[in-house]
Motif scaffolding. Structure first.
Motif, PDB file in Angstrom:
ATOM      1  N   THR A  87       0.811  -1.118  -0.140  1.00 29.77           N
ATOM      2  CA  THR A  87      -0.017   0.122  -0.030  1.00 29.77           C
ATOM      3  C   THR A  87       0.854   1.386   0.011  1.00 29.77           C
ATOM      4  O   THR A  87       0.795   2.124  -0.889  1.00 29.77           O
ATOM      5  CB  THR A  87      -0.861   0.112   1.182  1.00 29.77           C
ATOM      6  OG1 THR A  87      -0.027  -0.087   2.528  1.00 29.77           O
ATOM      7  CG2 THR A  87      -1.869  -1.043   1.086  1.00 29.77           C
ATOM      8  N   VAL A 117      -5.749  -4.023  -2.202  1.00 26.26           N
ATOM      9  CA  VAL A 117      -6.214  -3.207  -0.999  1.00 26.26           C
ATOM     10  C   VAL A 117      -7.527  -3.040  -1.043  1.00 26.26           C
ATOM     11  O   VAL A 117      -8.324  -2.006  -0.349  1.00 26.26           O
ATOM     12  CB  VAL A 117      -5.636  -1.742  -1.180  1.00 26.26           C
ATOM     13  CG1 VAL A 117      -3.804  -1.907  -1.016  1.00 26.26           C
ATOM     14  CG2 VAL A 117      -5.733  -1.055  -2.575  1.00 26.26           C
ATOM     15  N   GLY A 118      -8.333  -4.004  -1.590  1.00 25.99           N
ATOM     16  CA  GLY A 118      -9.847  -4.215  -1.261  1.00 25.99           C
ATOM     17  C   GLY A 118     -10.696  -3.481  -2.577  1.00 25.99           C
ATOM     18  O   GLY A 118     -11.797  -3.615  -2.607  1.00 25.99           O
ATOM     19  N   ARG A 120     -12.887  -3.903  -5.605  1.00 22.09           N
ATOM     20  CA  ARG A 120     -13.631  -5.075  -6.136  1.00 22.09           C
ATOM     21  C   ARG A 120     -14.406  -4.953  -7.545  1.00 22.09           C
ATOM     22  O   ARG A 120     -14.718  -5.746  -8.299  1.00 22.09           O
ATOM     23  CB  ARG A 120     -14.473  -5.842  -5.141  1.00 22.09           C
ATOM     24  CG  ARG A 120     -13.830  -6.511  -4.032  1.00 22.09           C
ATOM     25  CD  ARG A 120     -12.906  -7.956  -4.393  1.00 22.09           C
ATOM     26  NE  ARG A 120     -12.250  -8.254  -3.367  1.00 22.09           N
ATOM     27  CZ  ARG A 120     -10.950  -7.991  -3.191  1.00 22.09           C
ATOM     28  NH1 ARG A 120     -10.444  -6.965  -3.819  1.00 22.09           N
ATOM     29  NH2 ARG A 120     -10.372  -8.632  -2.178  1.00 22.09           N
ATOM     30  N   THR A 166      -1.559   2.410  -6.083  1.00 16.11           N
ATOM     31  CA  THR A 166      -2.195   2.844  -4.770  1.00 16.11           C
ATOM     32  C   THR A 166      -1.827   3.844  -3.908  1.00 16.11           C
ATOM     33  O   THR A 166      -1.696   3.858  -2.860  1.00 16.11           O
ATOM     34  CB  THR A 166      -1.533   1.405  -3.860  1.00 16.11           C
ATOM     35  OG1 THR A 166      -0.258   1.321  -3.958  1.00 16.11           O
ATOM     36  CG2 THR A 166      -2.267   0.066  -4.466  1.00 16.11           C
TER      37      THR A 166
END
Lengths: 256, 226
Positions: A87, A117-118, A120, A166
């Motif tokens: 990250t 890092v999430g 979707r 990121t």
């Protein structure tokens, strides 16, 4: 201003051989630090110790994390360190093949870090990936091609896009322009400088090319035999070197 | 604004028998805001060395170099970088740029670095390039391919983009035609009028007489051979 990275007394030995010894420095947000020296001087060992790829034998690497403030990344747990390197940190390898997944499309390479890092939503990931490919000057129509179909310079730029997507605050670079022809190198330098200025990145750059560090780095450390022999402002170290080894290094550069 | 106390400088050549060459000793000078000091002296007397010491490009062996309230001789790199960004400008004789960056951006960069908006920075860059007679069709090209005089003018435009409170000018009028020389002298006079402290090297005696308030011969700072 609080420092972003504080390196205290980092030492790494390979058996009885010294990798790097007693390295200390402090990096503030927005600063670019260059590390130069001949091959075998411990530049890459130091960089790998800082980035958590190699465990140092002694010393601490304090990093100003977003959540908990200053934390020693050497004693941090493995999952925490991995989270950090996915990250807030980025690592650009000398050989893009070490930093990319060669069997996954260009878009997938950029998207992987986002998913880690999430992220979707497929559409959003693809849009972000397209945007970043544009920023590193890779045509959007190449998004579904694999990196193995890219030239070396494009692979290197893809690696940078993958790392920066990121929004890391600290980027480690090992010879980012090594092995690239000069026209691609100039384009990459321009790109990196713009990104550092616009995103306020801090960076630690290892290079043996003095012209590259002169353009990119604010500060310079000169290493020899694992020790830092001189450090200071980049142009001061290059134009008025104090240590014998630095004088030799600077006077050995071929004039174009 | 710029205040130098007891400054000394020597070069040690480790690879040539550790020869120590003292080049400057006991240098003292002061430049107030709105004042222009010209450095004079024969070639090799140490004019450029003194400029580079003030800019932090050379490491002082002893003494103090105060620019505003920062002592360049002892400050941390990051304080010197901030000083260079905000307070101290330097127009050297050579343009050093990243290849491939358009002229307009080269000139606007110092403004972006102090946080000006891109529109404001580009407007000022265009104004300066226009005043220095760089044809508009060249603005989108990299200055690396320009002629010597054009590069020199781009360098000056870049040096004057941000209104630095202190400036170092190394032969700003060298290799310029009369029209452009006039523009550069105007820029220097404007900088003085807004209160900038300027130290300059001018080989052109007319230019020196016109913009400099005082002259100082750097030969007096050369260490006497023992």
């Amino acid at each position: 201003m609080t420092p972003l990275l504080e390196v205290q007394n980092i030492t790494k030995r390979y058996g009885s051989r010294i990798g790097c010894a007693e390295v200390n420095f402090t990096l503030y947000p927005g600063e670019v630090m260059g590390i130069v020296g001949e091959s075998g001087s411990g530049k890459s060992t130091l960089l790998n110790c800082l980035a958590g790829h190699l465990p140092p034998d002694e010393g601490a690497v304090l990093y100003d994390t977003r959540a908990d403030g200053m934390v020693d990344t050497v004693t941090m747990s493995e999952p925490e360190r991995r989270m950090l390197s996915r990250t807030d940190w980025a690592f650009v390898h000398q050989n893009p093949r070490d930093g990319l997944r060669m069997g996954v499309s260009a878009g997938g390479n950029v998207g992987e870090r986002l998913m880690a890092v999430g992220a979707r939503h497929y559409g959003n990931i693809r849009d972000t990936a397209t945007d970043w490919l544009g920023r590193v000057e890779i045509a959007a129509e190449r998004i579904d091609d694999r990196p193995s179909a890219f030239s070396g310079g494009m692979q290197q730029r893809l690696q940078i896009a993958r790392n920066l997507v990121t929004s890391p605050r600290l980027i480690f670079m090992d010879e980012p322009t090594g092995g690239l022809d000069v026209s691609v190198q100039a384009r990459l330098l321009d790109l990196l400088r713009g990104l550092v200025r616009d995103l306020g990145l801090s960076a630690v750059i290892v290079s043996h090319d003095l012209a590259v560090v002169r353009l990119l780095a604010d500060r310079l450390m000169v290493m020899k035999g694992g020790h830092v022999v001189e450090s200071g402002l980049t142009d001061q170290v290059l134009d008025d070197p104090q240590h014998g080894y630095t004088q030799l290094l600077v006077s050995s550069v071929l004039q174009v | 604004m710029i205040h130098i106390d007891n400054l000394s400088k020597s070069f040690t050549l480790h690879n040539q028998g550790s020869a120590v060459i003292p080049v400057m000793a006991d240098a003292n000078l002061t430049v107030a805001a709105g004042e222009c000091l010209a450095l004079t002296g024969a070639s090799g007397a140490g004019k450029s060395t003194l400029m580079r010491l003030i800019y932090g490009n050379y490491l002082a062996a002893g003494g103090r170099i105060l620019v505003g309230d920062v002592d360049v001789a002892t400050s941390e790199p990051r304080d010197i970088l901030q000083l260079r960004r905000e307070t101290l400008g330097y127009v050297s004789q050579f343009l050093r740029v990243v290849p491939r960056v358009p002229t307009l951006e080269v000139v606007a960069e110092p403004l972006l670095a102090v946080g000006k908006s891109p529109e404001e920075a580009l407007t000022r860059a265009k104004m300066l390039l226009g005043r220095l007679n760089i044809p508009e069709r060249l603005w989108s090209l990299s200055p690396t391919t320009f002629s010597g005089g054009e590069q020199q003018r781009v360098n000056i435009a870049r040096g004057f983009a941000h209104n630095y409170p202190a400036m170092l000018l190394d032969e700003p009028t060298a290799s310029l035609d009369p029209t452009n020389r006039e523009t550069v002298l105007h820029l220097i006079e404007e900088a003085k009028a807004r209160g900038a402290a300027i130290i300059g090297i001018f080989h052109d005696a007319d230019a020196r007489a016109r913009v400099a308030d005082r002259e100082i011969d750097v030969a007096q700072f050369t260490p006497k051979a023992a």
